[in-house]
Design a protein around this motif. Structure first.
Motif, short mmCIF file in Angstrom:
data_model
loop_
_atom_site.label_atom_id
_atom_site.label_comp_id
_atom_site.label_asym_id
_atom_site.label_seq_id
_atom_site.Cartn_x
_atom_site.Cartn_y
_atom_site.Cartn_z
N ASN A 74 -28.56 -47.16 -50.10
CA ASN A 74 -27.28 -46.60 -49.69
C ASN A 74 -26.21 -47.65 -49.96
O ASN A 74 -26.16 -48.68 -49.28
CB ASN A 74 -27.30 -46.22 -48.21
CG ASN A 74 -26.02 -45.56 -47.76
OD1 ASN A 74 -24.99 -45.63 -48.43
ND2 ASN A 74 -26.08 -44.91 -46.63
N PRO A 75 -25.35 -47.43 -50.96
CA PRO A 75 -24.34 -48.44 -51.29
C PRO A 75 -23.35 -48.69 -50.16
O PRO A 75 -22.66 -49.70 -50.17
CB PRO A 75 -23.64 -47.85 -52.51
CG PRO A 75 -23.85 -46.39 -52.41
CD PRO A 75 -25.20 -46.22 -51.76
N PHE A 76 -23.30 -47.81 -49.19
CA PHE A 76 -22.33 -47.96 -48.10
C PHE A 76 -22.87 -48.78 -46.94
O PHE A 76 -22.16 -49.03 -45.98
CB PHE A 76 -21.87 -46.58 -47.62
CG PHE A 76 -21.14 -45.82 -48.69
CD1 PHE A 76 -19.82 -46.11 -48.99
CD2 PHE A 76 -21.79 -44.85 -49.43
CE1 PHE A 76 -19.15 -45.43 -49.99
CE2 PHE A 76 -21.12 -44.17 -50.44
CZ PHE A 76 -19.80 -44.46 -50.72
N GLU A 77 -24.13 -49.21 -47.04
CA GLU A 77 -24.68 -50.04 -45.97
C GLU A 77 -23.91 -51.35 -45.82
O GLU A 77 -23.75 -51.86 -44.73
CB GLU A 77 -26.16 -50.36 -46.24
CG GLU A 77 -27.07 -49.20 -45.99
CD GLU A 77 -28.51 -49.51 -46.38
OE1 GLU A 77 -28.77 -50.56 -47.01
OE2 GLU A 77 -29.37 -48.68 -46.06
N LYS A 78 -23.45 -51.89 -46.94
CA LYS A 78 -22.76 -53.19 -46.91
C LYS A 78 -21.27 -53.07 -47.20
O LYS A 78 -20.60 -54.06 -47.36
CB LYS A 78 -23.41 -54.13 -47.90
CG LYS A 78 -24.83 -54.46 -47.51
CD LYS A 78 -25.41 -55.54 -48.35
CE LYS A 78 -26.82 -55.81 -47.87
NZ LYS A 78 -27.38 -57.00 -48.41
N ILE A 79 -20.78 -51.84 -47.25
CA ILE A 79 -19.35 -51.63 -47.48
C ILE A 79 -18.74 -51.24 -46.14
O ILE A 79 -19.13 -50.24 -45.54
CB ILE A 79 -19.09 -50.52 -48.52
CG1 ILE A 79 -19.65 -50.93 -49.88
CG2 ILE A 79 -17.60 -50.21 -48.61
CD1 ILE A 79 -19.55 -49.85 -50.94
N ALA A 138 -20.48 -42.30 -57.36
CA ALA A 138 -19.06 -42.22 -56.99
C ALA A 138 -18.57 -43.56 -56.45
O ALA A 138 -17.46 -44.01 -56.77
CB ALA A 138 -18.85 -41.12 -55.95
N ALA A 139 -19.41 -44.24 -55.67
CA ALA A 139 -19.02 -45.55 -55.14
C ALA A 139 -18.83 -46.56 -56.27
O ALA A 139 -17.88 -47.33 -56.27
CB ALA A 139 -20.09 -46.06 -54.15
N GLY A 140 -19.74 -46.54 -57.23
CA GLY A 140 -19.63 -47.45 -58.37
C GLY A 140 -18.37 -47.19 -59.20
O GLY A 140 -17.68 -48.12 -59.60
N LEU A 141 -18.09 -45.92 -59.43
CA LEU A 141 -16.88 -45.58 -60.20
C LEU A 141 -15.62 -45.97 -59.44
O LEU A 141 -14.66 -46.46 -60.03
CB LEU A 141 -16.88 -44.09 -60.53
CG LEU A 141 -17.94 -43.64 -61.54
CD1 LEU A 141 -17.96 -42.12 -61.64
CD2 LEU A 141 -17.71 -44.27 -62.89
N ALA A 142 -15.62 -45.78 -58.12
CA ALA A 142 -14.47 -46.16 -57.31
C ALA A 142 -14.25 -47.66 -57.35
O ALA A 142 -13.12 -48.13 -57.42
CB ALA A 142 -14.64 -45.67 -55.88
N MET A 143 -15.32 -48.43 -57.33
CA MET A 143 -15.20 -49.88 -57.33
C MET A 143 -14.66 -50.40 -58.66
O MET A 143 -14.06 -51.47 -58.70
CB MET A 143 -16.55 -50.52 -57.01
CG MET A 143 -16.96 -50.28 -55.57
SD MET A 143 -18.54 -50.99 -55.18
CE MET A 143 -18.12 -52.71 -55.18
N ARG A 144 -14.84 -49.66 -59.73
CA ARG A 144 -14.32 -50.07 -61.03
C ARG A 144 -12.80 -50.08 -61.04
O ARG A 144 -12.18 -50.82 -61.79
CB ARG A 144 -14.83 -49.14 -62.14
CG ARG A 144 -16.28 -49.36 -62.46
CD ARG A 144 -16.83 -48.33 -63.38
NE ARG A 144 -16.08 -48.23 -64.63
CZ ARG A 144 -16.37 -47.39 -65.59
NH1 ARG A 144 -17.40 -46.56 -65.45
NH2 ARG A 144 -15.67 -47.32 -66.69
N SER A 145 -12.21 -49.23 -60.22
CA SER A 145 -10.76 -49.14 -60.21
C SER A 145 -10.09 -50.02 -59.17
O SER A 145 -8.88 -50.06 -59.06
CB SER A 145 -10.33 -47.67 -60.03
OG SER A 145 -10.72 -47.23 -58.75
N ILE A 146 -10.88 -50.70 -58.37
CA ILE A 146 -10.33 -51.56 -57.32
C ILE A 146 -9.90 -52.88 -57.90
O ILE A 146 -10.53 -53.49 -58.67
CB ILE A 146 -11.35 -51.77 -56.17
CG1 ILE A 146 -11.60 -50.46 -55.47
CG2 ILE A 146 -10.87 -52.83 -55.22
CD1 ILE A 146 -12.64 -50.53 -54.37
#
Length: 167
Positions: free
Chosen positions: A132-137, A159-167
């Motif tokens: 779960n990528p949101f465990e550490k976010i 979706a989390a990975g794609l969102a992080m590309r734009s941060i």
């Protein structure tokens, strides 16, 4: 279908295996066997509609009322996936002359099917873990948001990975 239509169903039709090498470069292989194939195999074996299989595999609200017969078919339906993953790991190990993978993180909506992690763990040498990528976010303090991300986070990894590309 157009390219966009196929991309929308990628996780249902293709399993993507990514191995991070000792040099931190990824080895990526798309396996043409995924959730839809597993559901179809179970449906064919039980002679029922794929929608019924899907409802039984994904309905965590009524997990006590699940058709155990459908859940029991999961292991045999996953055999091709297990073989393809083992083959890919063996290929990677010989090409890179590296140690075998010790841990596998799986994500996506099908990764949350009850019994999938246990099935993979029983057939693969590597320890298989739901990721779960949101465990550490650290997300909003809103508890309803946190509950959604805790429950459905593995399905939102892309979706989390794609969102992080734009941060």
């Amino acid at each position: 279908r157009g390219r966009e239509g196929k991309r929308g169903k990628r996780g249902e039709e293709v399993t993507t295996l990514v191995i991070r090498g000792s040099n931190n470069l990824p080895f990526i292989r798309d396996i043409a066997f995924a959730g839809n194939d597993i559901i179809q195999l179970i449906a064919n074996e039980k002679n029922i509609a794929p929608e019924i299989v899907t409802a039984n595999l994904f309905d965590s609200e009524n997990s006590g009322q699940k058709n155990q017969d459908i859940t029991n078919c999961l292991e045999s339906a996953c055999q091709r996936l297990v073989v393809d993953v083992k083959e890919s790991l063996r290929y990677y190990k010989t090409q890179e002359k590296s140690a075998p993978a010790e841990k596998m993180l799986i994500c996506g909506s099908f990764a949350m099917v009850s019994g999938l992690i246990e099935t993979l763990n029983s057939h693969l040498v590597a320890d298989v873990v739901l990721w779960n990528p949101f465990e550490k976010i650290d997300c909003l303090q809103d508890s309803s948001c946190q509950n959604i991300l805790k429950k459905s986070g593995p399905a939102m990894a892309l979706a989390a990975g794609l969102a992080m590309r734009s941060i």
